[in-house]
Design an enzyme around this catalytic site. Structure first.
Site, PDB file in Angstrom:
ATOM      1  N   LYS A   1       0.820  -1.213   0.000  1.00  0.00           N
ATOM      2  CA  LYS A   1       0.000   0.000   0.000  1.00  0.00           C
ATOM      3  C   LYS A   1       0.860   1.271   0.000  1.00  0.00           C
ATOM      4  O   LYS A   1       0.636   2.179  -0.799  1.00  0.00           O
ATOM      5  CB  LYS A   1      -0.913   0.000   1.225  1.00  0.00           C
ATOM      6  CG  LYS A   1      -1.973   1.070   1.233  1.00  0.00           C
ATOM      7  CD  LYS A   1      -2.915   0.849   2.406  1.00  0.00           C
ATOM      8  CE  LYS A   1      -4.103   1.780   2.348  1.00  0.00           C
ATOM      9  NZ  LYS A   1      -5.045   1.481   3.447  1.00  0.00           N
TER      10      LYS A   1
ATOM     11  N   GLY B   1      10.508   5.846  -3.960  1.00  0.00           N
ATOM     12  CA  GLY B   1       9.811   7.132  -3.893  1.00  0.00           C
ATOM     13  C   GLY B   1       9.878   7.966  -5.154  1.00  0.00           C
ATOM     14  O   GLY B   1       8.883   8.536  -5.580  1.00  0.00           O
ATOM     15  N   GLU B   2      11.060   8.070  -5.739  1.00  0.00           N
ATOM     16  CA  GLU B   2      11.238   9.039  -6.813  1.00  0.00           C
ATOM     17  C   GLU B   2      11.002   8.468  -8.209  1.00  0.00           C
ATOM     18  O   GLU B   2      10.797   9.209  -9.171  1.00  0.00           O
ATOM     19  CB  GLU B   2      12.655   9.618  -6.729  1.00  0.00           C
ATOM     20  CG  GLU B   2      12.867  10.424  -5.447  1.00  0.00           C
ATOM     21  CD  GLU B   2      14.323  10.723  -5.161  1.00  0.00           C
ATOM     22  OE1 GLU B   2      15.153   9.792  -5.288  1.00  0.00           O
ATOM     23  OE2 GLU B   2      14.640  11.860  -4.802  1.00  0.00           O
TER      24      GLU B   2
HETATM   25 MO1  MOS Z   1      15.151  13.937  -2.140  1.00  0.00          MO
HETATM   26  S1  MOS Z   1      14.921  15.388  -3.545  1.00  0.00           S
HETATM   27  O1  MOS Z   1      16.778  13.474  -2.214  1.00  0.00           O
HETATM   28  O2  MOS Z   1      14.555  14.459  -0.709  1.00  0.00           O
END
Ligand code: MOS
Length: 717
Positions: A608, A679-680
């Site tokens: 999730k 995340g990215e």
């Molecule tokens: Mo990220 S832009 O390394 O918090």
């Protein structure tokens, strides 16, 4: 007790899986979610400290020069005003690009419009704000500060430069090639929680509650800035309302609150306004990128050229790493890569949401689309046939690589019609409809991490580290790992984060958080488990932890260090984006009808929270493609659109149903728990799927992100 692993080898021990029905991977809701949405837990600005004074920052109104005098007389005479602090350390720029360094000490030197220069402290925020407006500042102004990155001589970043094979020859001899200039505008991190700090000094020790991502570094930065020993500083950041890079380093509100608290001997809070966050903390650099790609008749890339121009202030170390994934994403024997930095007097450029790939991938993937079209190859096919066996520049193996699977599974789920594609095939009312695809790539990072895991006499478990949870799910995944490893219900695991008194975690940044701190917790739990098992002589799942310990407490510090394995492999998350958009033939408005991302990022720790990260990332992709752009005044370089009304992040009406596919993957090189960063990745290339869909819809190629209606309508016929 300690459990240390310096990872020099792949970790094939699939310990986590052996328990079979553990918590790891399950779509558990955030363990702290209810406390957050009901307002029970405090963010940095919400602590109630007795006798707390309020500080408001005063900002420079010139672009370059020296402060010669600050006249605070009128301010000091106003009701409630306690003091006005003019300390050189307030002039410091945020050291955002280079975590671990103190903000640069530049005595009263102004190098960008809006730079903080003083702090007004009063009994109430309103009194401080009112008084701040009466501060008169005299400057020795230096005119003619360079502001336009395209008008200065840029510095080449030598470590990024690649010249392999004969690029010029390959380019000129290829049957198909593109030579494109693609631009992206600057971006703001735009975290929801503004920067805030509440500092308290007891004469010897400073306690700061702040909104920060990387306490392990921030404590050194702050101690250094204040001339204190690290032992005299404690930072607390248990709850952080988003960072997106803007809270990687200590910025001025934290230094200012600390200085004021130390000077006044009472607690001081400094909360930046939204405008101050935008104007002073940091920006993502705008980019100008030249893509020169060539392929043979079948569609195999023969030449790969990616050159980029970014900007930063003079003297800053950070350069938006636009080429990061271009170094390894596609095979091509002849390669030319170069990154240049222009020195301009706009505020500091630093890490904002997937620095590098967030803007590099949209340019590369748009160029790939155009070349696929020229070569007459389906764009999904085109990408599949150019996936390298090994890192094409460094000749290293990939730790694991799921780009092909992501493209295949994504195409199937999206309903991608392979084969010849022509633009302007679907018109519905005023709207042209089209589809586009793009690859995703984001380097995988890890960092050193420590965490203490304690089994208490009652059989419950406590996890402690100074790691932060910036809205990503750290609390939850650490509880899941401890729960599975020690065979206790997840409710019996208490996770305590964001306190520098705890063992140092890796901080939240560069998507390294979960894999790094998760590994430290994993190592500690594994050691505890084996100790308990040897003590009781039976597998841990058959014993209640409390009974097994006979009333004793057992504690272990897990310590994970990235080791040599990092240099033996190229490690990255990969994925594929598919978008369907509609383009209004009269207004140039672009709406995203639907979007899908398929990603491979190693072991999923929580289905999730992982999915939420992906959805967030894809949403930011829509921002890059269609809405987000920092606007600077060409006369003095000040940021014009410095709030969420003028700087457009995608909102609910801009974001359709987003579909996420998580491709099964374990990466024994990436981390001991075989997880990679998540995340990215979701914003690394997605904007190109939208740009490519715009072309497929209406037949017009745009080369400047964001593709706002004015830009679209200019190329529509
Ligand atoms: Mo990220 S832009 O390394 O918090």
């Amino acid at each position: 007790m300690n459990a240390h692993l310096k990872q020099d080898e792949p970790v094939d021990d699939n310990f986590l899986d052996k328990t079979g029905q553990g918590e790891v991977g399950k779509p558990l809701s955030r363990v702290e979610g209810l406390d957050k949405v009901t307002g029970i837990v405090p963010y940095a600005a919400e602590y109630r400290l007795d006798n707390c004074a309020e500080g408001v920052l005063v900002q420079a109104t010139i672009t370059r020069g020296q402060v010669t005098r600050i006249d605070a007389e009128a301010a000091l005479a106003m009701p409630g005003v306690i003091t006005v602090i003019e300390d050189d350390r307030l002039c410091a720029r945020a050291a955002q690009g280079t975590a671990g360094e103190a903000p640069q000490q530049a005595p009263r030197t102004i190098c960008y419009w809006g730079q903080p220069i003083a702090l007004v402290v009063a009994e109430s925020f309103e009194q401080a704000r009112d008084a701040a407006k009466t501060i008169r500042v005299e400057y020795r102004e230096e005119n003619g500060a360079p502001l336009d990155p395209t008008l200065v001589d840029a510095e080449e970043q030598g470590n990024e430069t690649v010249n392999q094979g004969d690029f010029a020859k390959a380019l000129s001899e290829a049957p198909h090639s593109v030579d494109l200039r693609i631009t992206t505008e600057g971006h703001a991190s735009a975290a929801m929680e503004p920067h805030a700090a509440t500092a308290d000094w007891d004469g010897d020790k400073l306690t700061v509650r702040a909104a920060l991502q990387m306490l392990n570094f921030n404590i050194s930065e702050l101690a250094d800035a204040l001339g204190l020993d690290e032992k005299q500083v404690r930072i607390l950041a248990p709850y952080v309302g988003g960072g997106f890079g803007s809270k990687l380093g200590v910025s001025q509100e934290t230094v200012a609150a600390s200085l004021a608290a130390m000077q006044l001997g009472r607690p001081v809070r400094v909360v930046m306004t939204r405008q101050q966050v935008f104007q002073t903390v940091m920006r993502r650099s705008e980019t100008s990128q030249r893509l020169r790609l060539a392929c043979d008749d079948e569609g195999k890339l023969t030449a790969f050229g990616h050159e980029a121009l970014v900007s930063n202030l003079p003297g800053e170390g950070f350069a938006e790493p636009v080429l990061q994934s271009s170094h390894f994403l596609y095979a091509a024997p002849n390669r030319k890569l170069q990154l240049d930095v222009a020195r301009v007097h706009r505020m500091t450029a630093g890490s904002v949401r997937a620095p590098g790939e967030a803007v590099g991938m949209p340019a590369l993937e748009a160029a790939m689309d155009e070349l696929a079209e020229k070569a007459g190859v389906d764009p999904v096919e085109f990408r599949l046939m150019n996936i390298p066996e090994r890192d094409p520049e460094q000749d290293l193996p990939f730790s694991s690589h799921k780009l092909a699977e992501c493209l295949e599974q994504g195409a199937r789920a999206f309903g991608w019609a392979r084969g010849e594609r022509k633009p302007r095939q679907r018109l519905e009312g005023e709207w042209w409809i089209g589809t586009g695809v793009a690859s995703a790539a984001r380097v995988h990072n890890v960092g050193e991490a420590k965490a203490r895991v304690t089994v208490r006499p009652d059989g419950t478990v406590c996890v402690q580290t100074d790691m932060t949870d910036i809205g990503t799910g750290t609390y939850t995944i650490l509880a899941q790992i401890a729960s599975e490893m020690l065979v206790v219900p997840v409710e019996d695991v208490l996770v305590e984060l964001g306190d520098t008194e705890f063992p140092r975690g890796p901080g939240s940044g560069g998507s390294w958080g979960a894999a790094s701190i998760g590994s430290a917790v994993f190592l500690a739990c594994k050691e505890l488990r084996s100790q308990i098992e040897s003590k009781t002589g039976q597998p841990i799942k058959d014993a209640s932890l409390g009974d097994a310990l006979g009333g004793e407490e057992l504690s272990c510090e897990g310590h994970y260090e990235p080791g040599d394995v990092k240099s033996d492999y190229t490690s990255s998350g990969f994925g594929a984006f598919f978008a369907e958009v509609r383009v209004n033939r009269f207004t140039g408005e672009v709406r995203v009808n639907r979007m899908l991302g398929a990603f491979g990022f190693g072991r999923v720790l929580n289905e999730k929270t992982a999915r939420s990260q992906c959805i967030g990332g894809i949403t930011w992709s829509i921002g890059v493609a269609l809405t987000e752009a920092l606007m600077f005044d060409p006369n003095d370089g000040h940021l014009v659109n410095c709030d969420l009304a003028e700087y457009h992040v995608p909102v609910n009406r801009d974001v359709p149903e987003l579909e996420v596919i998580m491709v099964e993957e374990r990466d024994p090189v990436a981390s001991p728990i075989q997880a990679k960063g998540i995340g990215e990745l979701g914003m690394c290339g997605g904007a190109a799927a939208i740009a490519n869909a715009i072309y497929n819809a209406c037949g017009a190629r745009l080369y400047d992100y964001p593709m706002t209606p004015d830009r679209v309508i200019a190329v529509l016929d």
